[in-house]
Design a protein around this motif. Structure first.
Motif, mmCIF file in Angstrom:
data_model
loop_
_atom_site.group_PDB
_atom_site.id
_atom_site.type_symbol
_atom_site.label_atom_id
_atom_site.label_comp_id
_atom_site.label_asym_id
_atom_site.label_seq_id
_atom_site.Cartn_x
_atom_site.Cartn_y
_atom_site.Cartn_z
ATOM 1 N N LYS A 56 0.834 -1.205 0.000
ATOM 2 C CA LYS A 56 0.000 0.000 0.000
ATOM 3 C C LYS A 56 0.866 1.251 0.000
ATOM 4 C CE LYS A 56 -4.078 -2.051 1.161
ATOM 5 N NZ LYS A 56 -5.428 -1.790 0.926
ATOM 6 N N VAL A 57 1.220 1.696 -1.199
ATOM 7 C CA VAL A 57 1.968 2.931 -1.363
ATOM 8 C C VAL A 57 1.130 3.806 -2.286
ATOM 9 C CG1 VAL A 57 4.112 3.955 -2.220
ATOM 10 C CG2 VAL A 57 4.174 1.719 -1.128
ATOM 11 N N SER A 58 0.970 5.051 -1.924
ATOM 12 C CA SER A 58 0.127 5.936 -2.733
ATOM 13 C C SER A 58 0.763 6.195 -4.091
ATOM 14 C CB SER A 58 -0.103 7.264 -2.008
ATOM 15 O OG SER A 58 1.089 8.027 -2.005
ATOM 16 N N ALA A 59 -0.096 6.490 -5.057
ATOM 17 C CA ALA A 59 0.386 6.808 -6.402
ATOM 18 C C ALA A 59 1.297 8.028 -6.356
ATOM 19 C CB ALA A 59 -0.795 7.041 -7.338
ATOM 20 N N ALA A 60 0.971 8.985 -5.512
ATOM 21 C CA ALA A 60 1.807 10.185 -5.388
ATOM 22 C C ALA A 60 3.205 9.822 -4.905
ATOM 23 C CB ALA A 60 1.157 11.177 -4.428
ATOM 24 N N LYS A 61 3.286 8.911 -3.938
ATOM 25 C CA LYS A 61 4.581 8.473 -3.413
ATOM 26 C C LYS A 61 5.373 7.733 -4.499
ATOM 27 C CE LYS A 61 7.602 7.654 -0.142
ATOM 28 N NZ LYS A 61 8.464 8.702 0.363
ATOM 29 N N VAL A 62 4.685 6.903 -5.275
ATOM 30 C CA VAL A 62 5.345 6.183 -6.368
ATOM 31 C C VAL A 62 5.918 7.182 -7.371
ATOM 32 C CG1 VAL A 62 5.002 4.611 -8.319
ATOM 33 C CG2 VAL A 62 3.978 4.083 -6.100
ATOM 34 N N LEU A 63 5.141 8.182 -7.730
ATOM 35 C CA LEU A 63 5.614 9.182 -8.693
ATOM 36 C C LEU A 63 6.766 10.007 -8.122
ATOM 37 C CD1 LEU A 63 2.217 10.361 -10.187
ATOM 38 C CD2 LEU A 63 3.927 8.872 -11.255
ATOM 39 N N GLN A 64 6.675 10.358 -6.845
ATOM 40 C CA GLN A 64 7.747 11.115 -6.193
ATOM 41 C C GLN A 64 9.042 10.306 -6.173
ATOM 42 O OE1 GLN A 64 7.207 11.799 -1.973
ATOM 43 N NE2 GLN A 64 8.163 13.810 -2.139
ATOM 44 N N GLU A 65 8.955 9.052 -5.778
ATOM 45 C CA GLU A 65 10.143 8.196 -5.730
ATOM 46 C C GLU A 65 10.694 7.943 -7.130
ATOM 47 O OE1 GLU A 65 11.945 7.216 -3.197
ATOM 48 O OE2 GLU A 65 10.616 8.139 -1.738
ATOM 49 N N THR A 66 9.824 7.844 -8.116
ATOM 50 C CA THR A 66 10.263 7.660 -9.499
ATOM 51 C C THR A 66 11.067 8.868 -9.966
ATOM 52 O OG1 THR A 66 8.351 6.268 -9.991
ATOM 53 C CG2 THR A 66 9.494 7.258 -11.865
ATOM 54 N N CYS A 67 10.569 10.057 -9.671
ATOM 55 C CA CYS A 67 11.299 11.283 -10.036
ATOM 56 C C CYS A 67 12.665 11.319 -9.353
ATOM 57 C CB CYS A 67 10.485 12.525 -9.678
ATOM 58 S SG CYS A 67 9.045 12.761 -10.719
ATOM 59 N N ASN A 68 12.701 10.988 -8.078
ATOM 60 C CA ASN A 68 13.977 10.959 -7.351
ATOM 61 C C ASN A 68 14.937 9.944 -7.955
ATOM 62 O OD1 ASN A 68 13.032 12.892 -5.555
ATOM 63 N ND2 ASN A 68 12.397 11.388 -4.039
ATOM 64 N N ILE A 124 14.997 8.782 -11.055
ATOM 65 C CA ILE A 124 15.460 9.251 -12.369
ATOM 66 C C ILE A 124 16.513 10.342 -12.202
ATOM 67 C CG2 ILE A 124 14.754 10.481 -14.471
ATOM 68 C CD1 ILE A 124 12.095 8.863 -14.264
ATOM 69 N N LYS A 125 16.310 11.262 -11.256
ATOM 70 C CA LYS A 125 17.312 12.303 -10.992
ATOM 71 C C LYS A 125 18.636 11.681 -10.571
ATOM 72 C CE LYS A 125 14.029 15.841 -9.547
ATOM 73 N NZ LYS A 125 13.481 16.589 -8.407
ATOM 74 N N ASN A 126 18.565 10.669 -9.694
ATOM 75 C CA ASN A 126 19.789 9.992 -9.259
ATOM 76 C C ASN A 126 20.476 9.281 -10.416
ATOM 77 O OD1 ASN A 126 19.654 10.820 -6.585
ATOM 78 N ND2 ASN A 126 18.433 9.056 -5.973
ATOM 79 N N LEU A 127 19.699 8.663 -11.282
ATOM 80 C CA LEU A 127 20.284 8.003 -12.454
ATOM 81 C C LEU A 127 20.983 9.014 -13.362
ATOM 82 C CD1 LEU A 127 17.537 5.401 -13.459
ATOM 83 C CD2 LEU A 127 19.770 4.942 -12.408
ATOM 84 N N GLU A 177 24.259 9.888 -11.785
ATOM 85 C CA GLU A 177 25.220 8.797 -11.955
ATOM 86 C C GLU A 177 25.783 8.769 -13.372
ATOM 87 O OE1 GLU A 177 24.178 4.872 -10.547
ATOM 88 O OE2 GLU A 177 22.936 5.750 -8.975
ATOM 89 N N VAL A 178 24.925 8.957 -14.357
ATOM 90 C CA VAL A 178 25.378 8.976 -15.749
ATOM 91 C C VAL A 178 26.344 10.132 -15.970
ATOM 92 C CG1 VAL A 178 24.633 9.396 -18.139
ATOM 93 C CG2 VAL A 178 23.390 7.757 -16.712
ATOM 94 N N ASP A 179 26.009 11.302 -15.454
ATOM 95 C CA ASP A 179 26.895 12.457 -15.587
ATOM 96 C C ASP A 179 28.244 12.200 -14.922
ATOM 97 O OD1 ASP A 179 24.973 13.832 -17.015
ATOM 98 O OD2 ASP A 179 24.296 15.033 -15.296
ATOM 99 N N ASP A 180 28.211 11.647 -13.717
ATOM 100 C CA ASP A 180 29.454 11.347 -12.997
ATOM 101 C C ASP A 180 30.304 10.335 -13.750
ATOM 102 O OD1 ASP A 180 28.677 13.085 -10.996
ATOM 103 O OD2 ASP A 180 28.076 11.496 -9.591
ATOM 104 N N LEU A 181 29.679 9.296 -14.243
ATOM 105 C CA LEU A 181 30.433 8.280 -14.990
ATOM 106 C C LEU A 181 30.995 8.843 -16.292
ATOM 107 C CD1 LEU A 181 28.174 5.152 -14.429
ATOM 108 C CD2 LEU A 181 30.468 5.540 -13.504
#
Length: 94
Positions: free
Chosen positions: A44-56, A58-61, A64-68
Motif C-alpha cells: 500500500k503505497v500511494s500513487a503520489a509516493k510512487v511518482l515522487q520516488e520515481t522522479c527521485n 530518475i534524478k539519481n540516475l 550517476e550517468v553524468d558522474d560516470l
C-alpha cells in the motif's frame, strides 16, 4: 477526483483516455521498477509516493550517468589516444 475525470465517467470513456484500472496497473508496474519501493514490505503505497520516488530515482540516475561520463572523459584525457583502452573509453562515451 478531478471534474474532467468525473465527466469522462459520466459520458463514457473514449478509446484515447486512460481508465482508472489502467492507471492503477501502470503505478503498480512503476512501483516494481523503483528499488526503493520494490524492497518495501507494504504493497500500500500511494500513487503520489510512487511518482515522487520515481522522479527521485530518475534524478539519481541522471547524476550517476553524468558522474560516470565525467570519469570516463578524465580517464580518456589521461590515456594515449591511439591505445586500445582509449578506443574502449570512446565507445562507452558514444
Amino acid at each position: 477526483m478531478s471534474s474532467r475525470r468525473s465527466r469522462s465517467r459520466q459520458s463514457g470513456v473514449s478509446s484515447s483516455e486512460i481508465t482508472d484500472a489502467q492507471i492503477i496497473d501502470l503505478v503498480s508496474k512503476l512501483q516494481q521498477l523503483i528499488p526503493e519501493l520494490r524492497t518495501r514490505r507494504s504493497d500500500k503505497v500511494s500513487a503520489a509516493k510512487v511518482l515522487q520516488e520515481t522522479c527521485n530515482y530518475i534524478k539519481n540516475l541522471h547524476r550517476e550517468v553524468d558522474d560516470l561520463s565525467d570519469r570516463l572523459s578524465q580517464l580518456l584525457a589521461n590515456t594515449d589516444s591511439d591505445s586500445a583502452q582509449a578506443a574502449i573509453i570512446r565507445s562507452l562515451l558514444m
